[in-house]
Enzyme design. Structure first.
Site, PDB file in Angstrom:
ATOM      1  N   ASP A   7      45.854  32.809  47.961  1.00 36.74           N
ATOM      2  CA  ASP A   7      45.576  34.211  47.668  1.00 36.74           C
ATOM      3  C   ASP A   7      44.094  34.476  47.901  1.00 36.74           C
ATOM      4  O   ASP A   7      43.239  33.697  47.452  1.00 36.74           O
ATOM      5  CB  ASP A   7      45.928  34.541  46.218  1.00 36.74           C
ATOM      6  CG  ASP A   7      47.417  34.379  45.928  1.00 36.74           C
ATOM      7  OD1 ASP A   7      48.199  34.323  46.890  1.00 36.74           O
ATOM      8  OD2 ASP A   7      47.783  34.304  44.741  1.00 36.74           O
ATOM      9  N   ASP A 133      57.849  41.402  42.890  1.00 43.91           N
ATOM     10  CA  ASP A 133      57.084  40.912  41.745  1.00 43.91           C
ATOM     11  C   ASP A 133      57.604  41.609  40.495  1.00 43.91           C
ATOM     12  O   ASP A 133      57.637  42.844  40.442  1.00 43.91           O
ATOM     13  CB  ASP A 133      55.601  41.212  41.937  1.00 43.91           C
ATOM     14  CG  ASP A 133      55.081  40.661  43.259  1.00 43.91           C
ATOM     15  OD1 ASP A 133      55.537  39.580  43.664  1.00 43.91           O
ATOM     16  OD2 ASP A 133      54.232  41.319  43.888  1.00 43.91           O
TER      17      ASP A 133
END
Length: 212
Positions: A7, A133
């Site tokens: 990330d 998510d």
């Protein structure tokens, strides 16, 4: 299969705690981490442009392209799946052209479902990954969060999977946000339940993994 994730925010490799941009650990140059993943035998690497996910205007395009090229140069067999700030078919085409193997569709699949579903016809569904998510509330409702986990919705996980299943969905990356970065272990029950309902879909479990 284990898929290492990388990330990136403002050029740095990071880990967020439960999706909180204000609670991040910084691990420095993502190029060095990428090389370590390859040296350790990774066959697929998961790249996320969190700056772009939060605001598409801040996409780290040059860095992402550099990471893809570094990967292919080190080992052409390693596959890259990438997401963060993808908002158009042109974005997908450009990433594929740069060498990405799979494209992750997150917020756009929720905010513009009609347009996104067309891409499953235009592109090979096997190169598209739906990133969902979820925040699981006290009533065990699995609600979708978007824009880099910054905005919660009332849209249910199962509803989204079923809608995209009708247009050829093959890959889903599902993250339990409350476990992500918290080192609490993976939400096994969550993944068992969705795998049983949709055995035709390949699910990637994300969030909380701490051991084999």
């Amino acid at each position: 299969m284990i898929i290492p994730a990388l990330d990136i925010i403002n050029g740095n490799a990071v880990r967020l705690y439960q999706g909180n941009y204000q609670a991040q650990s910084n691990y420095g140059d993502p190029v060095n981490i990428l090389q370590k993943y390859i040296q350790q035998g990774a066959t697929i690497i998961h790249l996320v442009d969190l700056s772009g996910a939060k605001n598409p205007k801040n996409k780290q395009t040059s860095l992402i392209n550099k990471l893809i090229q570094k990967t292919k140069k080190s080992d052409s067999k390693v596959k890259i799946q990438i997401g963060g700030g993808i908002r158009s078919a042109l974005d997908i085409k450009n990433l594929l052209k740069s060498g990405a193997n799979r494209i992750i569709l997150g917020s756009i699949a929720i905010t513009h479902p009609k347009e996104t579903k067309k891409w499953f016809t235009y592109f090979d569904p096997d190169i598209l990954v739906l990133a969902l998510d979820v925040y699981i509330d006290f009533n065990k409702n699995k609600k979708i969060a978007i824009h880099g986990w910054q905005k919660k919705t009332d849209i249910q996980l199962e509803q989204v999977i079923q809608e995209y299943n009708l247009v050829g969905l093959k890959h889903v990356l599902c993250t339990d946000i409350l476990r992500d970065g918290a080192l609490l272990g993976s939400n096994i029950n969550l993944y068992k339940s969705i795998c049983q309902i949709w055995p035709n879909i390949f699910f990637q479990a994300s969030g909380g993994t701490i051991q084999l």
